[in-house]
Design an enzyme around this catalytic site. Structure first.
Site, short mmCIF file in Angstrom:
data_model
loop_
_atom_site.label_atom_id
_atom_site.label_comp_id
_atom_site.label_asym_id
_atom_site.label_seq_id
_atom_site.Cartn_x
_atom_site.Cartn_y
_atom_site.Cartn_z
N LYS A 57 -12.00 -5.34 -5.60
CA LYS A 57 -12.91 -4.20 -5.77
C LYS A 57 -12.13 -2.93 -6.12
O LYS A 57 -12.72 -1.95 -6.53
CB LYS A 57 -13.78 -4.00 -4.53
CG LYS A 57 -13.05 -3.90 -3.22
CD LYS A 57 -14.00 -3.93 -2.04
CE LYS A 57 -13.19 -4.08 -0.77
NZ LYS A 57 -13.95 -4.16 0.43
N LYS A 84 -6.21 -11.82 -7.84
CA LYS A 84 -7.49 -11.97 -7.18
C LYS A 84 -8.47 -10.94 -7.73
O LYS A 84 -8.07 -9.82 -8.04
CB LYS A 84 -7.27 -11.72 -5.68
CG LYS A 84 -8.27 -12.39 -4.78
CD LYS A 84 -7.83 -12.25 -3.34
CE LYS A 84 -8.90 -11.56 -2.53
NZ LYS A 84 -8.59 -11.46 -1.11
N LYS A 128 0.83 -1.21 0.00
CA LYS A 128 0.00 0.00 0.00
C LYS A 128 0.85 1.26 0.00
O LYS A 128 0.49 2.26 -0.61
CB LYS A 128 -0.94 0.01 1.21
CG LYS A 128 -2.11 -0.96 1.05
CD LYS A 128 -3.19 -0.67 2.05
CE LYS A 128 -4.33 -1.67 1.92
NZ LYS A 128 -5.33 -1.52 2.99
#
Ligand code: TRP
Length: 334
Positions: free
Chosen positions: A200, A197, A115
């Site tokens: 969203k 994966k 991140k």
């Protein structure tokens, strides 16, 4: 334990639109766990502000996520469905646990590194101590089990380390939580890159099926799904795209991969993609119907939010007071 039931805690962030991966991989399993465990399912909005959010948008998404929990079949009388920000104990316990967590431990967190690389302009302290807040979430309810995806296992591990360290100093204060890694077949990959994966936060809208996608959009995305040139519907590692489609079909229909391979023997990818798309549409339709009904019943959702926040606060405060006493904060004068 609450009564004679073990406690389960999990949470989701209201950032981005929920995907089929979130539903088949998490939410659907949550529903199946709610008889066996005393469940707390939080909308973890404190976690969400570790990256910049638009306030109105975050509020709207948080409410939609809580509504979706119910639409997916979680009964708010049996499961505690609440906003993390409505229970101040999360932040208070996180502070205390920060003082029992080493920077060296946090430096090893792979999600932080990812991140930080992604949001290089905003590497704030909250992003860094995110796992401590997650530990607080779990330990606050003395959770026995925590259903999480593989990407969160490291955070669960640090939670256990922090809890054990604290217990080592102060006695048995916290229940040591265990990961509940759900049944197989539930890991849904991107439709555009079967090695990643379904997420969203994917920039490519064709990579994910959103729970709000209408039938035409769903079918169109499956038609465009990345496969291979083998022209053979088989369940094997060498064909990750087809394998992912089989996983999705199985999760939606309850069939096994073997049954599916047999069912589509000799058929083309086009037919198969169509069938997968339709199986998804069939799963999404009732979910979307319940969701929009619930969305219109403002008073009902407000009631759920209020009652469940009270319930969560009750259990959270119990743990928090115990911890505050252990670390030496003065008792409250009544
Ligand atoms: N970090 C989790 C995620 O992004 C969400 C989360 C926050 C969570 N607190 C939690 C999950 C506690 C399980 C338990 O997926």
């Amino acid at each position: 334990m609450i009564g004679d039931k073990k406690v389960l805690f999990s949470g989701m962030q209201a950032t981005g639109s929920l995907t089929l991966g979130n539903y088949l991989g998490a939410l659907k399993n949550w529903v199946s766990l709610s008889d066996e465990y005393e469940c707390f399912y939080s909308v973890v909005d404190l976690h969400s502000i570790t990256v910049r959010q638009d306030a109105a948008e975050l509020r709207r998404r948080a409410r939609n996520l809580l509504t979706l929990y119910i639409a997916a079949g979680l009964d708010p009388e049996k499961n505690c469905l609440y906003y993390q920000s409505h229970v101040s104990g999360h932040a208070e316990l996180a502070w205390i646990l920060n003082c029992f967590t080493y920077m060296g431990e946090l430096n090893r967190m792979t999600q932080f590194k990812d991140k930080a690389a992604k949001h290089a302009d905003n590497i704030n302290a909250g992003l860094y101590t995110y796992p401590v807040l997650m530990a607080a979430d779990i330990l606050l309810y003395q959770a026995d089990v925590v259903p999480v995806g593989k990407d969160q296992l490291q955070h669960l591990e640090i939670t256990r380390d922090i809890a054990q360290r604290f217990n080592g100093i102060y006695g048995d204060v916290f229940t040591i939580p265990q990961a509940y890694v759900g049944k197989v077949g539930a890991k849904i990959m991107s439709l555009q890159d079967p090695f990643r994966k379904m997420s969203k936060s994917d920039e490519n809208p064709n990579a994910s099926i959103y729970l709000t996608d209408d039938p035409d959009t769903v079918i169109r995305k499956f038609k465009r799904a990345v496969t291979d040139s083998e022209a053979n519907i088989a369940y094997r590692e060498e064909q990750p795209g087809i394998r992912n489609l089989i996983d999705i079909y199985c999760a939606c229909t309850g069939k096994t991969p073997e049954e599916t391979v047999k069912e589509f023997e000799g058929k083309g990818y086009g037919d198969f993609k169509m069938a997968v798309g339709e199986s998804v549409v069939d799963v999404l339709r009732p979910l979307q119907e319940r969701f929009s009904q619930l969305q219109q019943d403002k008073a009902y959702i407000d009631g759920v939010i209020k009652n469940n926040a009270e319930k969560a606060n009750y259990y959270a405060t119990k743990t928090l007071r115990k911890v505050q006493k252990k670390v030496g904060f003065p008792e409250r004068v009544r």
